[in-house]
Scaffold this motif. Structure first.
Motif, PDB file in Angstrom:
ATOM      1  N   ILE A 277       0.829  -1.205   0.000  1.00  0.00           N
ATOM      2  CA  ILE A 277       0.000   0.000   0.000  1.00  0.00           C
ATOM      3  C   ILE A 277       0.859   1.249   0.000  1.00  0.00           C
ATOM      4  N   SER A 278       1.924   1.263   0.786  1.00  0.00           N
ATOM      5  CA  SER A 278       2.777   2.453   0.857  1.00  0.00           C
ATOM      6  C   SER A 278       3.532   2.699  -0.435  1.00  0.00           C
ATOM      7  N   ASN A 279       3.690   1.663  -1.271  1.00  0.00           N
ATOM      8  CA  ASN A 279       4.439   1.828  -2.519  1.00  0.00           C
ATOM      9  C   ASN A 279       3.537   1.981  -3.740  1.00  0.00           C
ATOM     10  N   ARG A 280       2.227   1.947  -3.568  1.00  0.00           N
ATOM     11  CA  ARG A 280       1.330   2.187  -4.692  1.00  0.00           C
ATOM     12  C   ARG A 280       1.375   3.662  -5.066  1.00  0.00           C
ATOM     13  N   GLN A 281       1.352   3.933  -6.360  1.00  0.00           N
ATOM     14  CA  GLN A 281       1.459   5.305  -6.836  1.00  0.00           C
ATOM     15  C   GLN A 281       0.128   6.058  -6.778  1.00  0.00           C
ATOM     16  N   LEU A 282      -0.984   5.350  -6.724  1.00  0.00           N
ATOM     17  CA  LEU A 282      -2.282   5.999  -6.705  1.00  0.00           C
ATOM     18  C   LEU A 282      -2.563   6.604  -5.330  1.00  0.00           C
TER      19      LEU A 282
END
Length: 636
Positions: A277-282
């Motif tokens: 989640i922390s690395n998702r761009q959205l």
């Protein structure tokens, strides 16, 4: 239409194979094969000719439907469906299933009672009850779902017949059909047959969980069936960890909330969820931030990078979010023990600008969060603005919210006198004396904190009402139990003070709702000296016969949960505890976990304790007993 052709081709292949395998003349056998081939070819020819003369029949969802099914599909009301089926002399189970499905989809909630009480509907149910084996797998499952949606009696014979049919077909169901059945049965476990069917579904999924390759299915099963079987939950957690890269943010959020609801803490899965989640761009939706904050807070799982992402996402949205959402956000961050100065300053600015329009509930939640986190305010008149706004409504405020509000101001050391007077009045505390539930014990502790603050924080000038002595007894269940750190510190102090030939006391339960792990005395030279039993008997009697040079030292052991996340900043409750003990005349020796865990040998620990005692200030604190508090008791 291709079935007879395939049969004829197979007969031809068998005939050729047999002819080639005959090595000797066998007229009888040859004649038999020729007759069989001739019969098969004749069947093929008749089937092809018959198919050419039949009219085209409607096909829905890959299944050929009869004219009656077409009429049912074209109906616009549930009554029309029942009229069509009521005019038939013979109804097949498949047609009955289709009619029930149409009744459910066409009828509203108000029409459901009228539909299930109609004799024509009961005729459809009787057809299904007599011949459930003639239905397809999905036909049985859909009929169960439709009957539940219509609110039909779950103890009826048709329900029992369909549920038993599902149990018998359990091994023949595909994984998708199992999931559809699980979606229905997870919410219905009221009767014995329903519980039996649910157990069969769970056992089948425990055997076939390796077939799951869809992340949506994993998330669905975890949220619906995890509470039915710990074994299945563990398998689904492993599968979710395997498919973590394919899970969407919404699916990972549902899994985290489900785990929090069951109080399960699979650290590898939680790490994978927080990492992805922390690395998702959205952008992360606000509702997702709220749900994950609640889940991670309840599971005591902390991820610095994810919390920083949450804070950065929320800073730009504060002005666009309603106060109710902001209230939930700040409570979630307080639950996580996470302080982000930029975000909290944004909350303060928002509250100051909108102080006239925000609700009492919002202001109370803000104060509770700031008090829990011991968040300092030096540049904004927030407390003054809040107390001025809330003061006119104190008499009509709900008692639990009133106690929370006053307790928060006490922790922040900014509570006006009239708030003490209202909370400690005889109209509030009698509601927290009878039952001893956890909630009552919690609010009773808060009342004791407020009572002591009224006497201590105003230098003896408070003249308002106080709690009766009967309420100043701390429930035993609220006293902190020994942990590994506390046991280690107690043993080390006990060994050091014993070598000094000094008597001391452990686990002192004070009338201030605070627990002192170790209590001992030192003289003017900071040398440990004994506490006599006579001194213990004198406390609470407005007299003190001890040596005037005696100083009383309270050892306070601070563990990891006593601090804000990733910091050395004490939470508000423990900061208030330290402040009140100092006001009562105790000298404090603080032993935080991050210092004690670095001490590896007994010699180093002994030197650490000696240094702590030597740093006790030269200023003498006189034990304050002028308020006639309940005597302190010792338990060794």
């Amino acid at each position: 239409m291709l079935r007879p052709v395939v049969t004829g081709a197979r007969l031809l292949q068998q005939y050729v194979h047999c002819v080639r395998s005959i090595t000797t003349a066998n007229t009888t056998h040859y004649t038999h094969l020729s007759s069989a081939l001739h019969s098969g070819v004749s069947t093929v020819s008749r089937s092809l000719c018959l198919a050419a003369t039949l009219p085209d029949r409607p096909v829905f969802d890959g299944v050929v439907r009869s004219p009656v099914d077409v009429k049912i599909t074209n109906c616009t009301t549930a009554d029309q469906v029942l009229t069509v089926t009521g005019s038939l002399s013979d109804i097949s189970p498949r047609t009955a299933t289709h009619a029930i499905s149409q009744c459910r989809s066409l009828g509203s909630d108000s029409d459901s009672l009228e539909v299930i009480s109609d004799p024509r509907f009961h005729r459809l149910l009787e057809v299904i009850r007599r011949s459930p084996s003639r239905l397809s797998n999905m036909g049985v499952i859909h009929t169960l779902r439709n009957l539940h949606s219509l609110g039909f009696d779950e103890g009826s014979e048709v329900f029992s017949s369909l549920e038993l049919e599902c149990v018998w077909r359990m091994r023949k169901l595909s994984l998708q059909q199992l999931c559809s059945l699980a979606a229905i049965q997870s919410s219905y476990t009221h009767t014995d047959s329903q519980r039996e069917l649910t157990g069969a579904v769970v056992r089948q999924l425990e055997l076939r969980w390796v077939e799951i390759q869809d992340p949506k299915t994993v998330a669905f099963l975890l949220t619906r069936l995890a509470h039915h079987s710990p074994s299945l939950t563990e398998k689904l957690e492993d599968k979710a960890l395997e498919l973590a890269t394919e899970l969407s943010v919404d699916q990972m959020t549902k899994i985290a909330v489900c785990l929090a609801g069951m109080n399960r803490r699979p650290v590898p899965l939680l790490r994978a969820i927080s990492y992805h989640i922390s690395n998702r761009q959205l952008d992360i939706p606000t509702q997702t931030i709220l749900d994950l904050s609640f889940a991670f807070g309840k599971l005591n799982f902390h991820n610095l990078k994810l919390f920083e992402r949450f804070s950065s996402e929320l800073r730009g949205r504060l002005e666009t979010l309603p106060p109710t959402v902001l209230s939930r956000i700040i409570k979630s961050f307080a639950y996580l023990k996470w302080v982000n100065c930029a975000l909290f300053e944004g909350f303060v600015e928002y509250t100051v600008r909108n102080i006239e329009t925000v609700s009492v509930e919002y202001l109370t939640d803000v104060l509770l969060a700031f008090a829990r986190l011991n968040y300092p305010l030096t540049h904004y008149p927030l407390y003054t603005l809040i107390t001025d706004k809330l003061r006119p409504g104190l008499d009509s405020m709900e008692r639990h919210r009133l106690i929370d509000l006053t307790w928060s101001l006490v922790i922040l050391n900014n509570c006006p006198v009239d708030f003490y007077t209202r909370v400690l009045s005889p109209g509030v505390y009698p509601h927290f004396t009878d039952t001893m539930t956890f909630k009552v014990q919690n609010y009773r502790q808060k009342l004791i904190h407020v009572n002591n603050s009224a006497q201590l924080d105003h230098g003896g000038s408070y003249r308002g009402p106080l709690l009766p002595p009967s309420l100043l007894t701390v429930p035993v269940s609220t006293v902190n139990k020994n942990s590994t750190l506390k046991t280690s510190v107690k043993e080390a102090f006990s060994a050091f003070l014993t070598r000094c030939e000094t008597t001391f006391h452990t686990d002192v339960i004070t009338p201030y709702a605070h627990d002192i792990p170790i209590l001992f005395g030192v003289n003017s030279d900071n040398k440990p000296c004994s506490l006599t039993d006579q001194l213990v008997l004198c406390w609470g009697q407005n007299s003190l016969t001890a040596d005037p040079d005696m100083r009383y030292v309270a050892v306070l052991i601070w563990e990891f949960p006593h601090f804000c996340n990733r910091s050395r900043h004490l939470l508000g409750r423990f900061e208030m505890m330290k402040r009140q003990l100092v006001q009562l005349g105790f000298n404090t020796v603080e032993v935080p976990y991050y210092e004690w865990n670095e001490l590896k040998t007994e010699t180093v620990k002994s030197s650490y304790i000696r240094d702590k005692i030597n740093t006790i200030g030269s200023e003498k604190h006189t034990l304050d007993i002028s308020h006639n508090l309940t005597p302190i008791g010792f338990t060794d």
